[in-house]
Design a protein around this motif. Structure first.
Motif, PDB file in Angstrom:
ATOM      1  N   LEU A 265       0.823  -1.211   0.000  1.00  0.00           N
ATOM      2  CA  LEU A 265       0.000   0.000   0.000  1.00  0.00           C
ATOM      3  C   LEU A 265       0.858   1.261   0.000  1.00  0.00           C
ATOM      4  CD1 LEU A 265      -2.728  -1.018   2.620  1.00  0.00           C
ATOM      5  CD2 LEU A 265      -3.015  -0.803   0.142  1.00  0.00           C
ATOM      6  N   GLY A 266       0.479   2.189  -0.862  1.00  0.00           N
ATOM      7  CA  GLY A 266       1.144   3.485  -0.885  1.00  0.00           C
ATOM      8  C   GLY A 266       0.160   4.573  -0.501  1.00  0.00           C
ATOM      9  N   ARG A 267       0.656   5.563   0.216  1.00  0.00           N
ATOM     10  CA  ARG A 267      -0.209   6.681   0.631  1.00  0.00           C
ATOM     11  C   ARG A 267      -0.421   7.626  -0.536  1.00  0.00           C
ATOM     12  NH1 ARG A 267       2.154   8.700   6.348  1.00  0.00           N
ATOM     13  NH2 ARG A 267       0.947  10.517   5.660  1.00  0.00           N
ATOM     14  N   THR A 268      -1.660   8.057  -0.708  1.00  0.00           N
ATOM     15  CA  THR A 268      -1.921   8.959  -1.831  1.00  0.00           C
ATOM     16  C   THR A 268      -1.505  10.393  -1.488  1.00  0.00           C
ATOM     17  OG1 THR A 268      -4.179   9.189  -1.087  1.00  0.00           O
ATOM     18  CG2 THR A 268      -3.783   7.616  -2.866  1.00  0.00           C
ATOM     19  N   ASP A 269      -1.325  10.692  -0.186  1.00  0.00           N
ATOM     20  CA  ASP A 269      -0.930  12.072   0.152  1.00  0.00           C
ATOM     21  C   ASP A 269       0.576  12.291  -0.005  1.00  0.00           C
ATOM     22  OD1 ASP A 269      -0.379  10.378   2.265  1.00  0.00           O
ATOM     23  OD2 ASP A 269      -1.035  11.748   3.847  1.00  0.00           O
ATOM     24  N   THR A 270       1.375  11.496   0.674  1.00  0.00           N
ATOM     25  CA  THR A 270       2.824  11.731   0.633  1.00  0.00           C
ATOM     26  C   THR A 270       3.529  10.902  -0.419  1.00  0.00           C
ATOM     27  OG1 THR A 270       3.238   9.965   2.212  1.00  0.00           O
ATOM     28  CG2 THR A 270       2.895  12.181   3.115  1.00  0.00           C
ATOM     29  N   GLY A 271       2.879   9.867  -0.873  1.00  0.00           N
ATOM     30  CA  GLY A 271       3.544   8.984  -1.828  1.00  0.00           C
ATOM     31  C   GLY A 271       4.424   7.945  -1.163  1.00  0.00           C
ATOM     32  N   GLU A 285       8.816  -1.223  10.327  1.00  0.00           N
ATOM     33  CA  GLU A 285       9.044  -0.607   9.021  1.00  0.00           C
ATOM     34  C   GLU A 285       8.495  -1.487   7.908  1.00  0.00           C
ATOM     35  OE1 GLU A 285      10.293   2.422   8.154  1.00  0.00           O
ATOM     36  OE2 GLU A 285      10.161   2.822  10.304  1.00  0.00           O
ATOM     37  N   GLU A 286       7.816  -2.549   8.286  1.00  0.00           N
ATOM     38  CA  GLU A 286       7.334  -3.483   7.272  1.00  0.00           C
ATOM     39  C   GLU A 286       6.309  -2.835   6.343  1.00  0.00           C
ATOM     40  OE1 GLU A 286       6.481  -7.749   7.761  1.00  0.00           O
ATOM     41  OE2 GLU A 286       6.672  -7.257   9.888  1.00  0.00           O
ATOM     42  N   TYR A 287       6.269  -3.358   5.123  1.00  0.00           N
ATOM     43  CA  TYR A 287       5.267  -2.883   4.174  1.00  0.00           C
ATOM     44  C   TYR A 287       3.910  -3.447   4.574  1.00  0.00           C
ATOM     45  CZ  TYR A 287       9.288  -1.460   1.458  1.00  0.00           C
ATOM     46  OH  TYR A 287      10.457  -0.855   1.060  1.00  0.00           O
ATOM     47  N   VAL A 288       2.871  -2.812   4.075  1.00  0.00           N
ATOM     48  CA  VAL A 288       1.525  -3.187   4.483  1.00  0.00           C
ATOM     49  C   VAL A 288       0.698  -3.586   3.269  1.00  0.00           C
ATOM     50  CG1 VAL A 288      -0.614  -2.295   5.519  1.00  0.00           C
ATOM     51  CG2 VAL A 288       1.605  -1.726   6.541  1.00  0.00           C
ATOM     52  N   ILE A 289      -0.099  -4.633   3.451  1.00  0.00           N
ATOM     53  CA  ILE A 289      -0.912  -5.166   2.361  1.00  0.00           C
ATOM     54  C   ILE A 289      -2.373  -5.139   2.796  1.00  0.00           C
ATOM     55  CG2 ILE A 289      -1.439  -7.319   1.111  1.00  0.00           C
ATOM     56  CD1 ILE A 289       1.505  -8.036   1.269  1.00  0.00           C
ATOM     57  N   TRP A 290      -3.258  -4.892   1.839  1.00  0.00           N
ATOM     58  CA  TRP A 290      -4.677  -4.964   2.199  1.00  0.00           C
ATOM     59  C   TRP A 290      -5.144  -6.410   2.035  1.00  0.00           C
ATOM     60  CZ3 TRP A 290      -7.343  -1.144   4.542  1.00  0.00           C
ATOM     61  CH2 TRP A 290      -8.687  -1.415   4.814  1.00  0.00           C
ATOM     62  N   ASP A 291      -5.601  -6.978   3.144  1.00  0.00           N
ATOM     63  CA  ASP A 291      -6.031  -8.370   3.126  1.00  0.00           C
ATOM     64  C   ASP A 291      -7.506  -8.445   2.743  1.00  0.00           C
ATOM     65  OD1 ASP A 291      -6.314 -11.103   3.554  1.00  0.00           O
ATOM     66  OD2 ASP A 291      -6.749 -10.799   5.692  1.00  0.00           O
ATOM     67  N   GLY A 292      -7.776  -9.084   1.638  1.00  0.00           N
ATOM     68  CA  GLY A 292      -9.138  -9.159   1.123  1.00  0.00           C
ATOM     69  C   GLY A 292     -10.042  -9.991   2.020  1.00  0.00           C
ATOM     70  N   ALA A 293      -9.491 -11.034   2.630  1.00  0.00           N
ATOM     71  CA  ALA A 293     -10.297 -11.925   3.454  1.00  0.00           C
ATOM     72  C   ALA A 293     -10.850 -11.194   4.680  1.00  0.00           C
ATOM     73  CB  ALA A 293      -9.464 -13.127   3.873  1.00  0.00           C
ATOM     74  N   SER A 294      -9.946 -10.475   5.366  1.00  0.00           N
ATOM     75  CA  SER A 294     -10.408  -9.792   6.581  1.00  0.00           C
ATOM     76  C   SER A 294     -10.796  -8.346   6.302  1.00  0.00           C
ATOM     77  CB  SER A 294      -9.299  -9.834   7.634  1.00  0.00           C
ATOM     78  OG  SER A 294      -8.164  -9.137   7.141  1.00  0.00           O
ATOM     79  N   LYS A 316      -6.265   3.899   9.001  1.00  0.00           N
ATOM     80  CA  LYS A 316      -6.114   4.916  10.065  1.00  0.00           C
ATOM     81  C   LYS A 316      -6.242   6.327   9.491  1.00  0.00           C
ATOM     82  CE  LYS A 316      -4.510   2.099  13.436  1.00  0.00           C
ATOM     83  NZ  LYS A 316      -4.656   1.878  14.792  1.00  0.00           N
ATOM     84  N   GLY A 317      -7.261   6.533   8.721  1.00  0.00           N
ATOM     85  CA  GLY A 317      -7.492   7.867   8.181  1.00  0.00           C
ATOM     86  C   GLY A 317      -6.645   8.220   6.975  1.00  0.00           C
ATOM     87  N   LEU A 318      -5.706   7.332   6.593  1.00  0.00           N
ATOM     88  CA  LEU A 318      -4.877   7.617   5.420  1.00  0.00           C
ATOM     89  C   LEU A 318      -5.490   6.949   4.196  1.00  0.00           C
ATOM     90  CD1 LEU A 318      -1.392   6.624   6.904  1.00  0.00           C
ATOM     91  CD2 LEU A 318      -2.315   8.949   6.682  1.00  0.00           C
ATOM     92  N   THR A 319      -5.629   7.724   3.118  1.00  0.00           N
ATOM     93  CA  THR A 319      -6.083   7.098   1.885  1.00  0.00           C
ATOM     94  C   THR A 319      -4.888   6.447   1.217  1.00  0.00           C
ATOM     95  OG1 THR A 319      -7.603   8.929   1.677  1.00  0.00           O
ATOM     96  CG2 THR A 319      -7.355   7.511  -0.257  1.00  0.00           C
ATOM     97  N   CYS A 320      -5.063   5.200   0.851  1.00  0.00           N
ATOM     98  CA  CYS A 320      -3.932   4.536   0.207  1.00  0.00           C
ATOM     99  C   CYS A 320      -4.408   3.543  -0.840  1.00  0.00           C
ATOM    100  CB  CYS A 320      -3.030   3.874   1.231  1.00  0.00           C
ATOM    101  SG  CYS A 320      -3.900   2.991   2.470  1.00  0.00           S
ATOM    102  N   LYS A 321      -3.459   3.203  -1.720  1.00  0.00           N
ATOM    103  CA  LYS A 321      -3.740   2.269  -2.797  1.00  0.00           C
ATOM    104  C   LYS A 321      -2.570   1.306  -2.932  1.00  0.00           C
ATOM    105  CE  LYS A 321      -6.301   5.585  -5.639  1.00  0.00           C
ATOM    106  NZ  LYS A 321      -6.422   6.248  -6.932  1.00  0.00           N
ATOM    107  N   PRO A 322      -2.863   0.081  -3.307  1.00  0.00           N
ATOM    108  CA  PRO A 322      -1.738  -0.816  -3.605  1.00  0.00           C
ATOM    109  C   PRO A 322      -0.927  -0.232  -4.763  1.00  0.00           C
ATOM    110  CG  PRO A 322      -3.827  -2.010  -3.563  1.00  0.00           C
ATOM    111  CD  PRO A 322      -4.168  -0.551  -3.511  1.00  0.00           C
ATOM    112  N   ALA A 323       0.376  -0.506  -4.746  1.00  0.00           N
ATOM    113  CA  ALA A 323       1.245   0.062  -5.789  1.00  0.00           C
ATOM    114  C   ALA A 323       0.737  -0.305  -7.174  1.00  0.00           C
ATOM    115  CB  ALA A 323       2.678  -0.422  -5.598  1.00  0.00           C
ATOM    116  N   LEU A 324       0.180  -1.505  -7.321  1.00  0.00           N
ATOM    117  CA  LEU A 324      -0.305  -1.904  -8.642  1.00  0.00           C
ATOM    118  C   LEU A 324      -1.454  -0.990  -9.092  1.00  0.00           C
ATOM    119  CD1 LEU A 324       0.285  -4.080 -10.814  1.00  0.00           C
ATOM    120  CD2 LEU A 324      -1.746  -5.272  -9.976  1.00  0.00           C
ATOM    121  N   GLN A 325      -2.307  -0.591  -8.141  1.00  0.00           N
ATOM    122  CA  GLN A 325      -3.400   0.317  -8.483  1.00  0.00           C
ATOM    123  C   GLN A 325      -2.847   1.683  -8.890  1.00  0.00           C
ATOM    124  OE1 GLN A 325      -6.930  -0.288  -8.539  1.00  0.00           O
ATOM    125  NE2 GLN A 325      -6.758   1.646  -9.668  1.00  0.00           N
ATOM    126  N   LEU A 326      -1.806   2.121  -8.192  1.00  0.00           N
ATOM    127  CA  LEU A 326      -1.192   3.407  -8.556  1.00  0.00           C
ATOM    128  C   LEU A 326      -0.678   3.347  -9.995  1.00  0.00           C
ATOM    129  CD1 LEU A 326       0.762   4.065  -5.229  1.00  0.00           C
ATOM    130  CD2 LEU A 326      -1.230   5.345  -6.053  1.00  0.00           C
TER     131      LEU A 326
END
Ligand code: SF4
Ligand code: SF4
Ligand code: SF4
Lengths: 783, 192
Positions: A265-271, A285-294, A316-326
């Motif tokens: 996931l990448g933040r759409t505000d700061t990149g 510092e780990e990267y974060v993934i959106w889990d479809g199941a949960s 947590k209030g941050l808009t984000c998208k997976p890098a592939l979506q970006l």
């Protein structure tokens, strides 16, 4: 045939800087003279080969114009007036001048400017060892056209070169790709043997070959489909293909998920990438993934995640998208129609190529530096690599094979680990260092195997602002090149038959370039030259074992790929690198990027808006030429008759290719009332060059090409680099080293006033220096 | 059966590089180029035909065809030219007096005139090599691996296998000289 009497055979290697062909050469020696070279055997006969330059290499060794003894400048710099001095005097003078400059400005003010060493190792390393011991400056020549590819490759794959990832085992001939896409490269002329032969082999076995290039090159003539792209628009072409790939769902989701940053996931505000700490995992510092199941964010190391690689999520209030979506969002802006307008490639061809790449079982991408010699060339490479990664055509696993040759240079270059080593400047950064003392002053430059004035951007600036300002110029050369003419001290160097070196090519072999004859005249090998100077600087102990000692130092330096390879055994012939037997398991290659994945989204480039492989217009190349003062894009292809500026003075090749020509499309020629073979002047605000035309369809309209490497003096006036610019792309400076943008130059062409110039000689050598050659017994030219 | 040594040149693999030209010149220490690589249907070298971007380009290395019925041999008044049993048509420069009669009858313009020595010269199929069991020098130096040498009368030779499996042609067969040099045409591009 030509030889008489007893002939002995010595196996050596042609180390010409043609990439990594490194052909094995069998030299026939009669007395003290090499009378013939021919291709040498390899354990695998497919490696037996030679090219027309290798064949002509005796014409270099025995060229009557070889520099024969050390010289000191007598006239003005560039005038070409020299007088003979002894080696002792030459080296004493250099040592004294170096010491004097070091006292005043520090050792850093002395810059070792070493060109492409070809496949050689010790001739290059010896100077760097000296640079390191004296803590002077290494001026790296990557930026002379070859640093944008590493810039892009480092960002995407975390590696200096993308080849092993894009081609896998292609060069072993053991894989059968369904397609070979040659992008921005002309291996038929620049790497005919190790690369082009494999491409033709693959085609024979059924592979479809696609070539993308603004010129219809020899490589293009072998293609099933040619795309005549506009220079500098490759990233747009890639994005157009990515658009189709996504639209039609042709991406390889499994591969993307396993080997790329696609799910992160990448933040759409700061990149920035979302990190574990952003979702409550303290300090993570780990990267974060959106889990479809949960339907929730999870750190990437969690097990049992069903990654979602599309959509918009709120963490947590941050808009984000997976890098592939970006990436999908970006590619959305490049439907084939728009891409066609930008790139000049037809819409249906863009669509069809994307479909073919997306559906083929395996695609090999062949590329090189050429198309990265535009202002944003690093992004072009990243965009190409992204197409490969999205379709699963990157080699991201290892399951056995020969280890790539890795040289542990440390003990060699860094002879005294207790002291700091050399400073490093890119060659484009040398300009400012000399002209305006930034980042620090360079006062003396040593040139070895580089024709700086001829080959580097903006020759006029080099001649008028750099060469005039330097306190000392030293050149070790074989010939009176345009650069050598400016030297204060000029040293005669050996050709490849006159010294030994270690050649860790072609994969999967290591070869020994064996000295075949004693150095001709008073010439010396680069290792000898460096060592002679080292002695005068009190550093002789580090050089007392000569070339062979250095070869051993590299072989014994402990890299696993070199295990068991010794100089003694290399004398008998090439040796294979270490083989890891084939394994059942496929080990993921840990990419050396921050995420250890293929990073088509590069976080550290977010602030300059280049985290994704965005398409940015070239710097000068006029995309909309109408009404422009300089409406034509000037590019410099490579010629089979030269390796850069080497071989430009060889009569047997000049017979076949007598003079530089500017290739221009008939439509552009007609608009300017120019005919074939006319003398024309190619110019812009920086300079001009005058030469004959070759009016031909093989170059894209609005593009003109002059192959690089011709010497100043072989043109009627000027040269290719009187047209180029030395603009630095600061992003490349942060990624690795700034590149020269040889293929991103705007020019205009006009018919020269004086057409009825005297009949040209069959070939034309640069004006020879005015010095007298004393008779040297038994060492005359070849015939 | 008698040998018929000859060459097959595969245009699909020929890169037009002229390494063969250079190799031959070095090996035989010649003045002139015994192989000349032409760009087909083009006014000059290395230029494609068609209109950008719909172009094509192929190369045609030309040299002596070592004809089975060589008119050059008959034309030479001094018997400087001879056809060997195994195929090569050889020019003995010792006997040549430079009259150029052979050059006029060769349909392939394969004989060069050496102004320096005032003698004719041409490819002799590297008899100094093939008699030692080596391949002609141009063949081992061919960058594209496009040149193949062997006995055209031996069904099992590599050259015969190419003749059996690929579409091949000879230059100007109507001249009736029965060339021992065959070419494979380039494969037409298949598009995407
Ligand atoms: S090609 Fe010409 S020179 Fe060669 S054999 Fe035939 S006729 Fe004679
Ligand atoms: S066979 Fe020998 S002589 Fe004939 S073209 Fe080839 S290299 Fe030259
Ligand atoms: S050497 Fe081979 S590839 Fe090159 S021009 Fe000659 S025949 Fe063609």
């Amino acid at each position: 045939m030509a030889e008489r009497g007893k002939t002995s055979l010595v196996r050596t290697v042609c180390p010409a800087h043609c990439g990594i062909d490194a052909c094995g050469i069998l030299a026939h020696v009669n007395g003290d003279r090499v009378v013939k070279v021919e291709p040498a055997d390899f354990p695998d006969p497919k490696h037996k080969r030679i090219c027309l330059r290798g064949l002509s290499s005796l014409d270099i060794t025995y060229h009557p114009d070889r520099l024969k003894y050390p010289m000191r400048r007598r006239g003005e710099r560039g005038e070409g007036k020299f007088e003979r001095i002894s080696w002792g005097e030459a080296l004493d003078t250099i040592a004294e001048r170096f010491k004097g400059l070091a006292d005043r400005y520090g050792w850093r003010s002395i810059g070792w400017t070493l060109g492409g060493p070809g496949a050689g190792t010790t001739k290059f390393g010896a100077y760097l060892r000296l640079a390191s011991l004296t803590q002077s400056t290494r001026v790296s020549a990557w930026g002379y056209g070859d640093s944008a590819l590493p810039c892009g490759s480092r960002a995407l794959f975390g590696a200096q070169f993308p080849y092993q990832f894009l081609m896998g085992k292609f060069l072993t001939g053991k894989v059968k790709p369904e397609m070979v896409v040659v992008w921005g490269s002309n291996p038929a002329e620049s790497q005919p043997l190790n690369m082009m032969r494999r491409i033709m082999d693959a085609k024979e076995r059924g592979a479809h070959v696609v070539v993308i290039d603004p010129r219809f090159t020899v490589t293009a003539s072998k293609a099933d489909q040619y795309l005549g792209v506009r220079p500098g628009t490759d990233a747009a072409l890639a994005l157009g293909m990515i658009n189709v790939i996504f639209r039609e769902g042709l991406q390889d989701d499994g591969f993307i998920q396993r080997h790329t940053v696609g799910p992160y996931l990448g933040r759409t505000d700061t990149g920035e990438y979302v990190r574990g700490r952003d979702i409550g995992a303290e300090g993570s510092e780990e990267y974060v993934i959106w889990d479809g199941a949960s339907d929730s964010p999870r750190v990437c190391s969690d097990v049992g995640i069903t990654p979602l690689m599309s959509g918009t999520h709120t963490v947590k209030g941050l808009t984000c998208k997976p890098a592939l979506q970006l990436l999908m969002d970006l590619a959305q802006e490049y439907p084939p129609e728009r891409t066609a307008e930008i790139t000049g490639v037809r819409t249906h061809i863009i669509t069809r190529l994307a479909q073919r790449i997306g559906t083929a079982n395996s695609v090999t991408f062949v590329t090189n530096m050429g198309f990265t010699r535009t202002y944003h060339g690093d992004i072009s490479l990243r965009a190409l690599g992204t197409v490969a990664a999205l379709t699963g055509n990157v080699t991201a696993t290892f399951s056995g094979g020969y280890l790539p040759a890795v040289l542990n240079w440390r003990p060699f270059l860094h002879a005294d680990p207790d002291r700091p080593s050399y400073s490093r400047l890119g060659i484009l950064q040398l300009y400012d260092a000399v002209i305006s003392d930034k980042p620090y002053p360079i006062k003396a430059v040593w040139f070895s195997f580089i024709n700086f004035l001829n080959q580097c951007a903006h020759s006029t600036k080099i001649a008028n602002e750099i060469f005039t300002k330097l306190d000392l110029i030293v050149a070790a050369e074989l010939f009176m090149t345009p650069t050598a003419r400016y030297a204060d001290i000029l040293l005669p160097a050996c050709s490849y038959l006159e010294f030994s070196d270690l050649i860790p090519f072609p994969y999967p072999y290591v070869q020994l370039q064996q000295k075949v004859i004693e150095p001709l005249y008073e010439s010396r090998s680069d290792v000898d030259i460096a060592s002679g100077l080292a002695g005068r600087l009190g550093l002789g102990e580090y050089f007392d074992k000569g070339e062979e000692g250095f070869i051993d130092l590299i072989l014994d330096s402990g890299d696993p790929s070199m295990e068991g390879i010794t100089r003694e055994r290399l004398r008998e012939g090439p040796m294979r690198l270490r083989l890891i037997p084939d394994m059942d398991q496929q080990l993921d290659i840990p990419f050396s990027t921050p995420s250890r994945k293929i990073e088509f989204y590069c976080e550290r480039l977010r602030e300059v808006g280049q985290a994704l492989p965005v398409y940015l217009e070239p710097l000068e190349a006029p995309l909309k030429p109408e009404g422009k003062k300089y409406p034509l894009t000037f590019i410099q292809g490579h010629s089979r008759f030269r390796t850069h500026s080497m071989f430009a003075n060889v009569p047997s090749l000049l017979e076949l290719n007598p003079e530089p020509v500017v290739e221009i499309n008939p439509r552009d020629a007609a608009e300017r009332d120019i005919s074939d073979n006319d003398l024309v002047t190619v110019f812009n605000d920086r300079g001009k060059t005058t030469l004959r035309t070759r009016v031909m369809e093989g170059v894209r309209p609005r593009v003109v090409n002059i192959t690089e490497g011709w010497w100043i003096g072989q043109f009627k006036e000027g040269s290719v680099n009187h047209l180029t610019h030395d603009v630095i792309n600061p992003v490349q400076e942060t990624l690795y080293e700034p590149n020269m943008h040889m293929n991103d130059v705007a020019v205009e062409v006009v018919k020269a006033d004086n057409q009825d110039s005297p009949q040209r000689p069959r070939y034309h050598l640069p004006e020879l220096p005015q010095y007298h050659l004393p008779e040297l017994r038994g060492r005359r030219g070849r015939r | 059966m008698k040998k018929r040594l000859g060459l097959v040149i595969d245009q699909e693999r020929c890169l037009g590089c002229e390494a063969c030209t250079v190799a031959c010149k070095i090996e035989n220490a010649t003045k002139e180029h015994w192989i000349r690589v032409e760009t087909q249907n083009a006014a000059q070298k290395d230029t494609p035909e068609g209109r950008f971007p719909d172009l094509k380009m192929s190369f045609l290395p030309r040299l002596c065809n070592h004809c089975a019925q060589p008119p050059c041999v008959d034309a030479c008044p001094l018997e400087a030219l001879g056809k060997r049993e195994d195929g090569p048509v050889v020019l003995d420069q010792q006997r040549c007096d430079g009259c150029q009669a052979c050059m006029e009858v060769c349909p392939y313009d394969a004989i060069r005139y050496n102004n320096h020595e005032e003698k004719a010269e041409k490819c002799n199929l590297c008899i100094h090599r093939i008699d030692k069991g080596l391949e002609p020098f141009c063949v081992i130096c061919c960058e594209g691996q496009a040149m193949h040498f062997g006995d055209l009368n031996d069904n099992t030779s590599a050259v015969s296998r190419i003749l059996d499996t690929r579409e091949t042609f000879q230059l100007n067969p109507e001249a009736g000289t029965e060339p021992s040099l065959y070419y494979c045409s380039p494969k037409p591009p298949r598009g995407l």
